[in-house]
Each structure stands twice: as C-alpha cells, then as structure tokens.
Design a protein around this motif. Structure first.
Motif, PDB file in Angstrom:
ATOM      1  N   PHE A 196       0.838  -1.191   0.000  1.00  0.00           N
ATOM      2  CA  PHE A 196       0.000   0.000   0.000  1.00  0.00           C
ATOM      3  C   PHE A 196       0.872   1.239   0.000  1.00  0.00           C
ATOM      4  O   PHE A 196       1.860   1.311   0.723  1.00  0.00           O
ATOM      5  CB  PHE A 196      -0.912   0.005   1.230  1.00  0.00           C
ATOM      6  N   ASP A 197       0.488   2.206  -0.808  1.00  0.00           N
ATOM      7  CA  ASP A 197       1.238   3.448  -0.916  1.00  0.00           C
ATOM      8  C   ASP A 197       0.425   4.558  -0.280  1.00  0.00           C
ATOM      9  O   ASP A 197      -0.605   4.961  -0.820  1.00  0.00           O
ATOM     10  CB  ASP A 197       1.493   3.736  -2.393  1.00  0.00           C
ATOM     11  N   LEU A 198       0.866   5.050   0.872  1.00  0.00           N
ATOM     12  CA  LEU A 198       0.000   6.010   1.551  1.00  0.00           C
ATOM     13  C   LEU A 198       0.134   7.432   1.015  1.00  0.00           C
ATOM     14  O   LEU A 198      -0.612   8.324   1.403  1.00  0.00           O
ATOM     15  CB  LEU A 198       0.187   5.969   3.072  1.00  0.00           C
ATOM     16  N   ILE A 199       1.074   7.649   0.105  1.00  0.00           N
ATOM     17  CA  ILE A 199       1.178   8.967  -0.522  1.00  0.00           C
ATOM     18  C   ILE A 199       0.240   9.055  -1.728  1.00  0.00           C
ATOM     19  O   ILE A 199      -0.125  10.133  -2.184  1.00  0.00           O
ATOM     20  CB  ILE A 199       2.654   9.223  -0.946  1.00  0.00           C
ATOM     21  N   GLY A 200      -0.142   7.892  -2.241  1.00  0.00           N
ATOM     22  CA  GLY A 200      -0.972   7.892  -3.454  1.00  0.00           C
ATOM     23  C   GLY A 200      -2.445   8.138  -3.215  1.00  0.00           C
ATOM     24  O   GLY A 200      -3.250   8.063  -4.129  1.00  0.00           O
ATOM     25  N   THR A 201      -2.836   8.456  -1.982  1.00  0.00           N
ATOM     26  CA  THR A 201      -4.262   8.658  -1.722  1.00  0.00           C
ATOM     27  C   THR A 201      -4.642  10.093  -1.983  1.00  0.00           C
ATOM     28  O   THR A 201      -3.999  11.008  -1.486  1.00  0.00           O
ATOM     29  CB  THR A 201      -4.583   8.360  -0.245  1.00  0.00           C
ATOM     30  N   GLY A 202      -5.676  10.300  -2.737  1.00  0.00           N
ATOM     31  CA  GLY A 202      -6.207  11.652  -2.940  1.00  0.00           C
ATOM     32  C   GLY A 202      -5.139  12.633  -3.374  1.00  0.00           C
ATOM     33  O   GLY A 202      -4.114  12.262  -3.932  1.00  0.00           O
TER      34      GLY A 202
END
Lengths: 313, 450
Positions: B206-212
């Motif tokens: 999971f890439d948490l920078i890629g959200t929104g």
C-alpha cells in the motif's frame, strides 16, 4: 476631383511620379499590416502597459486594484525564496536548452540539406512534432518518461543502462523537461535550413577548386554565411526558453520540491491559483526586463559576429 | 500634403475597423440584449467530459422538455485551463449564467469576493431545507458566512474508498473478508503483501502517498486532527496529532520500502491525477489502493477481471479519539455568478441538476452516489453495486474542513512540507513547523487585505 486630375495630368516629371508610387505603396503597406498593428496595440502593448501598472498594486481580480507602490518588488527581492528559486530554475533551463537546441537544429538542418532520396519525407518527418499540440506532446512524454512503466527506461534497462528517475526527483525534473522540449525543434531547424539554402553555391565551388576540406568549408563558408539565421534563432530561442511553461505545468507541475518551478509557472501560480494578480504582474514585468536585457546584449554582441552579405556591397 | 492626409485617414479608418472587428463581443453584445423578451437561453460551464458527455446531453434534453421556456447551452471546460477561464469571465464582467465550481479551489475565493449570487432567497421561495436534503458536510461546504452560494452537485466525501485485491490477500494468507481497519493493521498487511528484490520494491502493499491529492491532510483527519479553525483564521495542523501523522507516514514508508526515494516511480502523481497509480493497481503491482466513488465504473471497464473488496479508510488505533473520519474540503457545486442575465432561469437549472431527478439520473448512470441523501436509498444502486453500504457509510463519516480563500497557497505549503519530511530533508517536526508557518502567513495576508 478637379484638383486631383490636375495633379495627375500636369505633373509629368519622373521624380514626382516616383514619389506618388511610394505613397501608394506605403498606403498598401499600411493596409496590409493594419490587422497586425491593431492586434499588437490591443493584445500586446495594452496588456504590457497594464501589467506594469498592476505590478504596483494589490489586485485579486474580484475587487478593484489598490495602489501599493513598490511593495510587490520589495517582497520579490527580499522576502520570496521561490522568486529566486524559479529564476534559478529558468536560468538553468535557458543555459542548457538554448545551446542544445541550436546545435541539434543546425545539425538536423545540415543533414536535411543534403541531396538524398526521400528528402521531402525526412523534412516533414522532423517538422511533424511541431504540428502536435504542446499539451498532447507533454502528456505523451510524461508516459514515455514515467520512471517505472515508461518505455524510455524500459529501453535503458534493455541496454543494461541504469534507469533514470525522470521527473520525480529534484535532480532529474529539469533534464526531463529539457529533453522533451527538444522535441519541438522544427521551427528553429526550418530557419536554419532556409539559411543554408540561401548560401550561394559558387562559394562552395570556389572552395572546392581551391581544395578546401569539408571542415574548413563548414567553418569558413557555412557558419559565417549562416550567422544572421543563428542570430535570429538565438534571440527567439532565448525569449521562448525564458517563457518555458507548458511542459512543466503538465509534466511535473513545478515539483518535486519546486525543482521544476519555472518563472512563468510561478507567475501563473501567483496569479491564477493564489489570486495575487498584482504580484504576478510585478513578476511578469521583471521577466520582461530580463528578456529585454538579454535581447539587447545579444544584438549588441551581434555586431562583432554576424555577417550580412548586403552590408559589404 | 493633401494626399498624405487622405492616406492617413484611410489608414486610421482601416486601423479602427480592424480593432473593432477584433472584438466580436462588442458587436454580438448589442444583438443579444434584444433577446431578453423571448424565452431565456442560459449558458452553463462544466467539466463533465469523457463518458459523461452523453449523460449531460440527456440531462439538458430532459430539463428543456420540462421547462420549454428555458434553453441550456453548455460549454465543456478543461479542468487544467479552468482557472483562467473563470477568472477572466468574471473579471471581464460577462460570466455565464451558471457554473460548476470546485469547492476548495474556487468556491471560497468566489464567495468571499462576492462574485456569486446568494441562493438563500430561492431556497426559501421553493421551501427547500439544505441541511435536510444534502449530506451535512456537502451542504456546509458551499456556505460562506451564513449564506449559501452553491448547491452540492457531486460528493466531496466520496474520495476515500479503500479498495483491496482479494486475490493478493489469499496469496499471502490474509482473509479477503477482513480488510485492515486501522493504521497498525494496514502496516502489517502491507508488509506481507510487499515484494522486494534486494532493495528494489517490485510490488507494493500500500502506498500512503498515493491517496487523494493531499495525503497528509487525509491521514491527519483519520488521526482526529484538524487543518484549520472553523473561523478560517488559524492553521491547526502543527499539533500533537499532526506530528504523529507525519511521523507515521515517514516511518511506515521507511520501514516497509526503505525510504521514499525507493518508491517515487509508484507514487508519481504528475500524470493526469493518479493515472499511474491506477495503472499499477490494475496491473497487480499495488495490492491496496484508495480511490473515489467514480472508481467502480473505471474498474468495470479498465480492469474487469479484478477481484476486489472495498472498505472504510483505516484510522490510527493508537489514538483513542481517532475514528473513521474523511476530510471534505470541496467537491463540486453549481453556482450562479453575479451579473448574469437570467439568474431565475439558472436557478431552475440548479434545482433540477442538484436536487431533482436530473441529479438522480445523472449519478445512477455513473453508479456513483449523489450528495442528496435520500437518492442513495434508491434500490437501483444497491442492486448494481455490492459495496453500496460502504459507500453510504463513507459519505456519512465525512467531515467538512473549511477551505479558505488562501487554500491553494496553503496546499502548496502542505505538499512541500510532506515531501520534505518524506525525503528526510527535514524532521517531521521541523517540516510541520515550517508548513504551518507558511500556511499561516498566507492566511494572515489574506485576512489583512480584507
């Protein structure tokens, strides 16, 4: 009516007829350039003057501008790191991209000036990128340069070369944009090509008879004869490169960490994102001055390196 | 001499002619004014391109059938150039009759500068109670200083659905019926799903920078933090919650992927708002992915074979006050700019598209939720979308965060601050301090100029 008839019939001497011809010519000249003059006044001169005015105000578009004197300029020079950063980024872009563009366009023009089969095809092929809208080029190139799934890095990996973090690191954002901007080199190339074709062939013939090498022909005939075209391309490319915008706007949006925040992009940000139209106008005025200075410098220096055949006659 | 002056007159006349012809608006304006007696033709600007073009055409046809006196001429605006278009139209004094406005990027600026018509009189006249019709977070987004300046059209809270790949879950022995519900579970699952070859990340859990668009703000809300005070005067994200959030973001990325530089290609958000991430998620290179309510339709057409589940966003279980709480800074609304010719006709259009069957049909055909609460109870949605209850819950758990008129400037600071912390250019504490100060400065400057 009578008076006109009188002048037309009575004044026979050649001299005055000549004058009336120039008058007519001038009239037609003005007629033909009047749309351009009107356009220049309405869409260039007026905006430039108003930008200078708005640069001295605080203006957010919705409310009338408020006069604040030189405050915008004070902020720019003393309290805005991004002003300097964007200036640096732009200088970086100009100093690498302009020589590179001239060199590549010149080389291409030389190649396209040789007499080979399918020449017309090659010429249109190299000009074709100019026909593609800049936005389409930018979007397409950002897929090509994408570090993980882009085709360029795929090719680099095939060649056992290290993949490059195009666009996504501070180090590679500007080179990526320079690389892509080279794609639109057609105009510069065409002007060189036209210049090359304007060089009289007897010069080369004479050189051949004297046994000149290719190299000395290039440096003693081609390049000196081409200097007016080089001057033109140099000035135009400097101006355009200082205004670099679309590629950065679409491909990196100024990032990462403002490493591709070019000057005009910064103007756009201040004006259309932050609603600081006054400040943006001030920035634009400064850019105008910078470009003006560079253009003057180039023109001044041109006296010592540009050769106009007509002047010698 | 005489000849010369004649020449000059001709020249000036031609020049004038050219100037006048360069402004077709001048000639056109005079003609349009005469039409006022006839039925109203309203101009409407929006960004519903692509597959939504026929939907918009249908919506207009249906509306015109119901309102034979009103014609709608719509113009599709490119989102990239819309900043310029809107501002010049408003500054030029000839705006369209109705416009689609982005809640965060434009709404606060337009509303605070008095560029929009207040809709409260119309709402009163038609006995419409905003807080009852729309989700609270959506409705509040388009109010400024107690007045309403836009009707919610699309859901701003529908940006955060947590998609996960069921096949990947099974492969590593995770239960595909149990998606992670907290940050801690998220990290554990992502660790299991990540595949590395040496130091190189081949597959991301999971890439948490890629959200929104603004990951920091989104995770901050899921840690019970806030961005800005409700009066819009003070930035609040440099708080205990803020530090925890940024520390977690940096730590997570370092622990799982060996640093942010290692995954820059994955998180690349430069191409057309997250398309790279989506391509990686389709290709199976990312196992969990955050996307909006529009993503169901995309999955159907772009990755029809994907076996996926949908969940609520994970929150920080270490903070006892944290819960699922999605930030809403703005979706899209429809508004009427000041100075238009037919505000009444434009109101009819707004009502039809934002609160009547026009709205329902428009979203039904896209299988995405409407900001009108009762429309989402339409059985059609649940029948056609197995995750409909999650969608509704996500919307209900949305909370408004005030977008201030200095929003773009604040967001630029937030992005820079997040990048600097992620790349270890600054410690999370220093980055937050810098970001909050820069944002506060922008805010103070805005208020000082009022």
């Amino acid at each position: 009516m009578k008076v006109i008839k009188h002048t037309e019939t009575a004044v026979i001497p050649r001299k005055s007829r000549h004058i009336s011809m120039t008058g007519k010519e001038a009239l037609w000249g003005y007629i033909f350039i009047s749309p351009w003059i009107a356009g220049l006044l309405a869409f260039s001169a007026l905006p430039i003057l108003s930008a200078i005015f708005y640069g001295l105000t605080r203006y957010d578009i919705f409310s009338p501008p408020v006069w604040i004197g030189l405050k915008n300029y004070k902020k720019m020079f003393s309290d805005d790191p991004l002003f300097w950063k964007s200036l640096y980024n732009t200088a970086y872009f100009v100093s690498i991209s302009v020589p590179l563009r001239l060199l590549i366009a010149f080389t291409l023009a030389m190649l396209l000036n040789s007499k080979i089969k399918g020449l017309a095809l090659f010429r249109s092929f190299f000009y074709l990128p100019m026909v593609v809208p800049i936005v389409a080029t930018a979007i397409l190139s950002s897929w090509i340069l994408q570090p993980r799934i882009g085709i360029l890095n795929y090719c680099l990996r095939l060649l056992k070369l290290p993949a490059i973090q195009w666009m996504v690191t501070e180090m590679w954002s500007k080179p990526a944009i320079i690389l892509v901007s080279l794609w639109r080199i057609g105009e510069t190339m065409i002007i060189f090509l036209a210049g090359l074709q304007g060089i009289p062939t007897q010069l080369y013939e004479a050189a051949d008879i004297d046994g000149a090498t290719q190299r000395s022909k290039l440096f003693r005939i081609t390049i000196p004869m081409l200097t007016p075209a080089i001057l033109f391309n140099l000035v135009i490319n400097i101006i355009h490169s200082f205004q670099v915008f679309a590629f950065a706007f679409i491909m990196t949006n100024g990032g990462p960490l403002n490493s591709s925040l070019f000057y005009v992009l910064y103007i756009y940000r201040q004006g259309f994102w932050f609603f600081h139209m006054g400040y943006a106008s001030g920035l634009a005025t400064v850019l105008f001055l910078i470009i003006l200075i560079f253009t003057i410098l180039v023109f001044r220096s041109s006296e010592s390196w540009v050769y106009y055949e007509a002047e010698k006659r | 001499m005489k000849k010369f002056s004649k020449l000059r007159i001709v020249f000036i006349a031609i020049l004038l002619l050219a100037i006048v012809s360069a402004f077709p608006a001048l000639a056109g304006g005079a003609q349009e004014a005469k039409e006022e007696v006839g039925p109203a033709t309203i101009s409407f600007w929006h960004v519903w391109g692509g597959p939504r073009i026929p939907l918009m055409e249908k919506q207009i046809a249906d509306f015109e059938a119901q309102n034979p006196n009103i014609k709608v001429e719509d113009t599709l605006i490119d989102q990239g150039g819309m900043d310029q278009k809107y501002l010049t139209a408003i500054a030029g004094g000839d705006p369209p009759d109705a416009i689609m406005v982005h809640g965060a990027r434009f709404f606060p600026a337009f509303a605070s500068k008095n560029a929009l018509v207040s809709l409260d009189e119309y709402l009163k006249k038609d006995k419409m109670k905003g807080e009852k019709i729309w989700y609270k977070a959506e409705w509040e987004t388009y109010r400024y200083k107690g007045k309403t300046y836009g009707l919610p059209l699309a859901t701003g809270g529908g940006m955060f659905l947590f998609f996960y790949d069921k096949t990947d879950f099974e492969k590593v022995g995770l239960d595909p019926r149990k998606p992670p519900s907290t940050w801690q579970e998220l990290e554990e699952y992502a660790g299991k799903l990540t595949v590395k070859k040496g130091n190189k990340v081949e597959k991301m859990g999971f890439d948490l920078i890629g959200t929104g668009n603004f990951p920091f703000k989104e995770w901050l809300f899921l840690n019970n933090g806030n961005c800005i005070s409700s009066d819009g005067k003070k930035m609040l994200f440099n708080s205990k919650e803020g530090v925890e959030t940024l520390q977690w973001m940096v730590g997570y990325t370092d622990r799982l992927y060996g640093g942010y530089d290692n995954i820059l290609g994955f998180t690349d958000k430069t191409i057309s708002s997250g398309r790279v991430q989506r391509a990686e998620w389709y290709a199976g290179n990312i196992s969990m992915h955050v996307d909006g309510v529009w993503h169901f339709l995309q999955l159907k057409s772009e990755a029809p074979d994907k076996k996926y589940g949908v969940a609520l966003m994970p929150y920080n279980s270490k903070n006892t006050k944290a819960k699922v709480r999605n930030i809403v800074e703005g979706g899209w609304c429809y508004s009427i700019p000041k100075g238009t010719k037919y505000p009444d006709a434009a109101w009819e259009w707004l009502k039809y598209t934002c609160a009547s069957e026009g709205n329902l049909n428009f979203f039904k055909s896209q299988l995405r939720p409407s900001p009108v609460k009762e429309f989402n109870e339409d059985p059609y949605f649940a029948e056609n979308n197995p995750f409909w209850s999650i969608v509704k819950e996500t919307l209900a758990k949305s909370e408004r965060s005030l977008a201030s008129p200095a929003q773009s400037e604040i967001d630029v600071a937030v992005i820079q601050m997040t990048d600097e912390a992620m790349l270890h250019k600054k410690s999370p504490e220093d980055a937050l301090k810098w970001g909050a100060e820069a944002a506060q400065k922008a805010l103070d400057e805005f208020w000082a100029a009022q």
